[in-house]
Design a protein around this motif. Structure first.
Motif, short mmCIF file in Angstrom:
data_model
loop_
_atom_site.label_atom_id
_atom_site.label_comp_id
_atom_site.label_asym_id
_atom_site.label_seq_id
_atom_site.Cartn_x
_atom_site.Cartn_y
_atom_site.Cartn_z
N ASN A 1 -3.84 3.66 -5.18
CA ASN A 1 -3.80 3.83 -6.63
C ASN A 1 -5.20 3.82 -7.22
O ASN A 1 -6.05 3.01 -6.84
CB ASN A 1 -3.01 2.70 -7.28
N ASP B 1 2.49 18.03 -11.46
CA ASP B 1 3.28 17.48 -10.35
C ASP B 1 4.52 18.28 -10.00
O ASP B 1 5.46 17.74 -9.41
CB ASP B 1 3.69 16.02 -10.66
N SER C 1 -0.93 13.81 -9.93
CA SER C 1 -0.99 12.34 -9.93
C SER C 1 -0.81 11.75 -8.54
O SER C 1 -0.89 10.53 -8.38
CB SER C 1 0.08 11.78 -10.87
N TYR C 2 -0.57 12.59 -7.53
CA TYR C 2 -0.34 12.07 -6.19
C TYR C 2 -1.11 12.85 -5.14
O TYR C 2 -1.08 14.09 -5.11
CB TYR C 2 1.15 12.10 -5.83
N ILE D 1 -0.66 4.75 -12.40
CA ILE D 1 0.12 5.99 -12.27
C ILE D 1 -0.40 6.86 -11.14
O ILE D 1 0.38 7.38 -10.34
CB ILE D 1 0.09 6.78 -13.59
N ASN D 2 -1.69 7.03 -11.03
CA ASN D 2 -2.27 8.03 -10.13
C ASN D 2 -2.63 7.44 -8.76
O ASN D 2 -3.07 6.30 -8.66
CB ASN D 2 -3.52 8.64 -10.78
N ASN E 1 -4.73 8.63 -5.11
CA ASN E 1 -5.60 9.58 -4.42
C ASN E 1 -5.62 9.30 -2.92
O ASN E 1 -5.35 8.18 -2.48
CB ASN E 1 -7.04 9.49 -4.96
#
Length: 877
Positions: free
Chosen positions: A237, A284, A262-263, A241-242, A244
């Motif tokens: 995280n 997304d 976001s993922y 929310i995001n 990487n």
């Protein structure tokens, strides 16, 4: 347990399978391809074994030809199904205890479990044979609502608990030849993002040291892979929310970024430090695969659809996986090499809904995976030298007895591991394919027909596995994104059932089984509206359900459905739980099956306490009753299963039972080895479901306790009772290695009523003994219970000695002292109606009359109880 009711259920599937099987779509067998020897990995006495776990990225086959995974035992897991939620088995509804295995050179070895645990599963094997995976621990995880599980390492035949950062759970997904393990573990810091109640952190473990790899600014991180240099890939995280992708190297977590969504997550790192993974695009709704290093990520491209999934990266930098075509309803396997994505095709050329996905590639660019036609047929495939894709079933002997529906790993020797189901029983087993050479035995006819019709209609349990395994939207056609914990979020409502089938044990006619549970979860993004939940099908009246679902489920919410089986007639009984709702695929169904029998067994399972190796337990009793309308002819009563030699039975049953009569079977447990020992009491007769079985389980341990229970009788409140000296327990190490002792304590309901001391130290050499002394000082009237718990390195830890005693009951021999209306003390130890011995000198003097129970009064009415709690003369008035 490989019970008859399961076999009957599977035979129903198989009959349908082979009656409708050959759809006259011939599968080409390319003559130039090597043929293979098929090896059934087998099980530990249960129905299934698995070599595909923890998502789609395990190494379960190394270049030595060793295969790892997990296999069912015949015993049902008291915490099942899905006793290890983090494990992600192909069949999450598997209700059996399963153990990790290592298959090597024809031998299947049980790798065991952590002390106190039931199930374990191996997920990765290194080039030199180090194995990692997970095991339950015996502890309960209140947040997950089930048994806790820890990452483990198997080395030199021993299981090592990798541990956690203080939380309940950990998961290992890789180990290198140096013994460095990569995975994720929970800590104790509350967290709403991880899905585990507390933070989830990526780790690297080596030689007992668990290292937190940090985060990218958020609270959680997840490790997926480790290479020979100790570099770790994963995702973390950046905020709440995001997420990487990251690569951890030289003590630093490097943020690899994303493609704007976001993922993003790195799934694998090879020995050159190259990574592959996936990322969503802004919004997304589109998911792309990437390849790169710590400096940049390259988009692998698409076939025109919105979802691309990578599944394997080899040492050459080649990536394989699956990519959707426009509309996201057709997916094909791909090979990405030097910047070019190539379509590998399918094995079902004449099927309009055919698809495929590549799951493994070796250094020779040989590729394996799955190909399918819609969601009713599938086969493992092999691809090399530019193709075409070949059905693996055409490369093995036609009388192999197993249909290969999925291939997972291929090593540099060309050996292949995967899953198949047995044509005879429908059970799912792991397999190994070995290329045939001139001296390879068991390869079958090398000149079989070059065209074999092998497109079969798959059993529903296999279809469910493939839907779960072949990509997030393969049979749904809807965009989604993956969360850190691996769950898929479907646009709109989506009804997910776990498990998707329930098989009940053989049940006596007119009796009700224990309930089995199904979870209905809305894994979509909109409200799931439920219009009805009902039992339907041929024998609907033999099953009943209750539920907590109401009329709707919010996105992410779950509810429970409880199902029981009460057969009305003898033989196989089938039905389904049918859920009607506003999600795609409504009504969703859970298939139900069970066998009604006139041979009633009570109870249907026996669990023995932990027993020292070589010692005999007390007998447990099973009653067999004929609830039919004709005589029950008994042809055999025996102990069967994996550890049959650890159990024995005697019985009074004779060769027949008249209507309504019963007989008794006594079973004892004498373990021959350490760990969980399982078997079954099998009764062969003329009733449906024969042989009926009672599952047997117990734990053998090298920590021998004698005795295994202590009873203190009646002792007065508030005293240790000098008339009742301490009782002793002897702890003996009957193993061949030192017993490490980490704790001896009183536990249980009335822990404050018992006390212990011991001379055991921190270890016991093989053959050595030590003594534990226990005293009883009740704090209240009535029965008091507790246990001496010994925590150690032996199986079944903590071993326990049951403690019991009674405080202050009638006849205890104690006197209550009353001065006026106020209770001021007590006298203990009545002898011949007289107070015999006091707890302290100020309590009732020895020799005074006692009234038990009740109030102490001085015997002579001319005496009274004074302030010192003694009897003194009453002053003349």
């Amino acid at each position: 347990m490989k019970s008859t009711n399961m076999k009957s259920t599977n035979l129903t599937h198989i009959n349908l399978l082979f009656l409708v099987a050959l759809l006259a779509l011939p599968v080409q067998l390319a003559a130039q391809h090597t043929r293979y020897k098929l090896i059934d990995i087998g099980t530990f006495g249960g129905p299934n074994s698995y070599v595909e776990v923890s998502g789609d990225l395990p190494i379960v086959l190394n270049n030595r030809g060793t295969v790892v995974g997990c296999a069912d035992t015949p015993a049902q897991d008291p915490n099942g199904p899905n006793s290890i939620p983090l494990l992600n088995l192909p069949d999450p509804g598997d209700p059996f205890i399963f153990h990790s295995f290592e298959w090597s050179k024809g031998a299947l070895t049980d790798l065991g479990v952590l002390p106190g645990g039931y199930s374990s599963c191996a997920t990765w094997i290194s080039g030199n044979g180090l194995i990692t995976g997970m095991s339950t621990t015996g502890d309960f995880d209140p947040f997950m609502g089930g048994p806790a599980s820890h990452a483990v390492l198997w080395k030199d035949g021993e299981i090592v608990d990798v541990g956690t950062f203080g939380g309940a759970e950990s998961l290992a997904l890789g180990v290198n030849t140096k013994g460095q393990v990569a995975g994720s573990a929970t800590n104790t810091i509350p967290d709403d993002v991880s899905g585990f109640g507390t933070q989830l952190r990526a780790f690297r473990w080596q030689n007992g040291l668990l290292q937190d790899l940090g985060t990218l600014g958020g609270s959680n991180a997840f490790a997926t892979s480790i290479n020979e240099s100790g570099e770790v890939a994963g995702c973390a995280n950046t905020d709440s929310i995001n997420q990487n992708a990251f690569l951890w190297k030289n003590g630093t977590m490097i943020d690899l970024g994303s493609f704007g969504g976001s993922y993003a997550c790195a799934f694998q790192v090879n020995n050159h430090g190259q990574v592959m993974g996936l990322s969503t695009l802004p919004g997304d709704q589109v998911q792309r695969a990437f390849f790169g290093d710590h400096e940049r990520l390259a988009d692998l491209g698409t076939f025109g659809g919105s979802v691309v999934e990578p599944f394997w990266l080899n040492e050459n930098g080649d990536v394989v996986g699956g990519a959707d075509y426009p509309g996201d309803m057709i997916r094909h396997a791909f090979l990405w090499k030097k910047g070019v994505m190539s379509d590998l095709g399918t094995t079902y050329h004449e099927c309009s809904t055919s698809g495929s996905v590549a799951l493994g590639v070796n250094s020779k660019e040989q590729i394996v995976g799955n190909s399918w036609c819609g969601d009713i047929a599938a086969a493992g495939f092999f691809w090399e030298n530019g193709g075409p894709m070949v059905d693996l079933n055409t490369l093995v002997s036609s009388n192999a007895g197993m249909y290969l529906f999925g291939a997972q790993n291929i090593n540099d020797r060309g050996e292949i591991s995967g899953l198949g189901f047995l044509a005879e029983s429908g059970e799912v087993h792991g397999f190994l394919l070995i290329p045939c050479g001139e001296r390879t035995a068991g390869c079958g006819n090398q000149t079989e027909s070059a065209e074999v019709s092998r497109k079969v209609v798959l059993p529903e349990n296999v279809r469910k596995m493939l839907r779960k395994r072949l990509g997030f939207g393969r049979f749904l056609g809807t965009p989604q994104r993956v969360t850190l914990s691996g769950a898929a979020a479907i646009s709109g409502p989506n009804a997910t059932l776990s498990p998707t089938n329930l098989t009940f044990s053989t049940q006596a006619i007119g009796t009700t089984s224990a309930a089995k549970n199904v979870t209905l979860k809305n894994t979509g993004t909109a409200i799931l509206t439920i219009s009805s939940i009902a039992i339907t099908g041929t024998n609907a009246g033999n099953f009943a359900q209750t539920h907590t679902c109401g009329s709707s489920l919010a996105a992410g919410a779950s509810c429970g459905i409880s199902v029981t089986f009460r057969p009305t007639a003898s033989g196989t009984r089938t039905a389904a739980v049918s859920i009607s709702d506003n999600a795609a695929g409504s009504p969703q169904k859970v298939t139900l099956s069970g066998i009604g029998t006139t041979a009633k067994l009570s109870p249907v399972s026996l669990t023995f306490s932990t027993q020292a190796i070589g010692t005999m337990s007390g007998a447990k009793k099973v009653t067999l009753t004929n609830v039919g309308t004709t005589s029950l002819n008994i042809t055999g009563i025996a102990i069967t299963g994996t550890n049959a030699g650890d159990f024995s039975q005697t019985h009074t049953c004779g060769s027949s039972l008249v209507v309504g009569s019963s007989c008794s079977i006594s079973v004892t447990f004498k373990p021959t080895a350490s760990g969980i020992r399982t078997a079954a009491l099998s009764i062969s007769d003329n009733a449906a479901g024969s042989p009926q079985k009672v599952t047997l389980s117990g734990i053998g341990t090298t920590a021998k306790l004698s005795p295994t229970s202590l009873s203190f009788g009646v002792v007065a409140i508030g005293t240790i009772g000098t008339l009742k000296p301490p009782k002793t327990v002897t702890l003996t190490n009957v193993g061949t290695t030192a017993l490490s002792i980490t704790g001896i304590a009183i536990t249980g309901t009335n822990v404050g009523d018992f006390f212990q001391s011991h001379d055991c130290g921190s270890s016991l050499a093989a053959g050595a003994s030590c003594t534990i002394s226990v005293t009883f000082r009740p704090t209240a009237i009535g029965t008091r219970r507790a246990a001496v718990s010994i925590t150690d390195s032996a199986a079944g830890s903590p071993q326990k000695v049951a403690l019991s005693g009674t405080g202050g009951a009638s006849g205890a021999g104690f006197c209550l002292v009353n001065s006026g209306n106020a209770l001021t003390g007590s006298c203990i130890g009545q002898l011949g109606g007289m107070c015999h011995e006091a707890y302290d000198p100020l309590h009732c003097p020895t020799g005074q009359q006692g009234d038990t129970p009740g109030v102490f009064q001085c015997q002579n009415s001319n005496f009274k109880v004074d302030a010192s709690r003694s009897c003194t003369p009453v002053a003349p008035s």
